[in-house]
Write an enzyme that holds these catalytic residues in place. Structure first.
Site, PDB file in Angstrom:
ATOM      1  N   GLY A  40      45.036  43.006  31.494  1.00 20.24           N
ATOM      2  CA  GLY A  40      45.683  42.301  29.970  1.00 20.24           C
ATOM      3  C   GLY A  40      44.915  41.792  29.133  1.00 20.24           C
ATOM      4  N   GLY A  41      45.173  41.683  28.064  1.00 22.74           N
ATOM      5  CA  GLY A  41      44.591  41.430  26.831  1.00 22.74           C
ATOM      6  C   GLY A  41      43.990  40.307  26.815  1.00 22.74           C
ATOM      7  CB  SER A  42      41.193  38.849  24.542  1.00 26.27           C
ATOM      8  OG  SER A  42      40.636  37.480  24.320  1.00 26.27           O
ATOM      9  CB  SER A  43      43.445  34.510  25.030  1.00 25.55           C
ATOM     10  OG  SER A  43      42.096  34.027  24.384  1.00 25.55           O
TER      11      SER A  43
ATOM     12  N   GLY B 186      45.836  35.156  30.096  1.00 28.08           N
ATOM     13  CA  GLY B 186      46.062  34.280  31.371  1.00 28.08           C
ATOM     14  C   GLY B 186      45.335  34.964  32.463  1.00 28.08           C
ATOM     15  CE  LYS B 187      42.129  40.077  31.448  1.00 31.58           C
ATOM     16  NZ  LYS B 187      42.262  39.107  30.163  1.00 31.58           N
ATOM     17  CB  SER B 188      40.244  34.073  33.585  1.00 34.02           C
ATOM     18  OG  SER B 188      39.610  35.181  32.961  1.00 34.02           O
TER      19      SER B 188
ATOM     20  CG  ASP C 155      35.173  38.063  30.342  1.00 37.04           C
ATOM     21  OD1 ASP C 155      35.057  38.877  29.345  1.00 37.04           O
ATOM     22  OD2 ASP C 155      36.058  36.981  30.478  1.00 37.04           O
TER      23      ASP C 155
END
Length: 176
Positions: A9-12, A14-16, A36
């Protein structure tokens, strides 16, 4: 049995947060590795050079040949860990869409992989990006759709309104 979960998914988006929740709810221990992790492991000189990875003021991510060489080795290493018996969750940003997925598909080859797309409304992701304060403004909006172009998933979740734990439980239900 699922050996690898690839979360894209894109940055921000919610993946992490989803990955941390997956580690908490999956019955067995899973390693969490992602783009990252790779960037943090690289020497600082590659985070500010034409050959490495650059983050433009508008949020564009530019990768060079030295980054690609190290990334290919890292992808092969992550696949080798899974083949050696580690269960791995990969937290990724497919900047190249289908091309990025194909590189992982090739490396993961015969492993049992669950491909998960994490979507989030671009405006919501941009708001999270600003709230975080550690990202280049514009990255979330520019990546929200491009990372999914041509990518084939087994499952998609949307964090626009769903919490990370809810998404993690949905994913866990698909892990064999």
């Amino acid at each position: 049995m699922t050996q690898v979960i690839v979360v894209n998914g894109g940055s921000s988006s919610g993946k992490s947060g989803i990955v941390r929740c997956l580690q908490a709810v999956l019955p067995d221990p899973w390693l969490a590795l992602g783009t990252d992790t790779l960037v943090a492991a690289m020497p600082a000189s590659l985070r500010a050079s034409d050959g490495g990875i650059e983050f433009a003021p508008d949020g564009e991510v530019i990768v060079g040949p030295e980054f690609r060489t190290l990334e290919a080795a890292w992808i092969a290493g992550v696949a080798a860990m899974a083949r050696a018996g580690a269960r791995v969750i990969i937290d990724e940003v497919f900047l190249g869409g289908a091309y990025s997925q194909q590189r992982w598909r090739t490396a993961l080859g015969d492993l049992n992989v669950l491909w998960v797309g994490v979507r989030c409304d671009a405006a919501v992701a941009a708001g999270r990006e600003v709230a975080r304060g550690d990202r280049t403004v514009g990255m979330a909006a520019s990546q929200a759709e491009v990372v999914h172009q041509g990518v084939v998933y087994d499952l998609e979740v949307d964090t626009t309104q769903a919490e990370a734990m809810e998404c993690a439980r949905t994913i866990t239900a698909r892990v064999k």
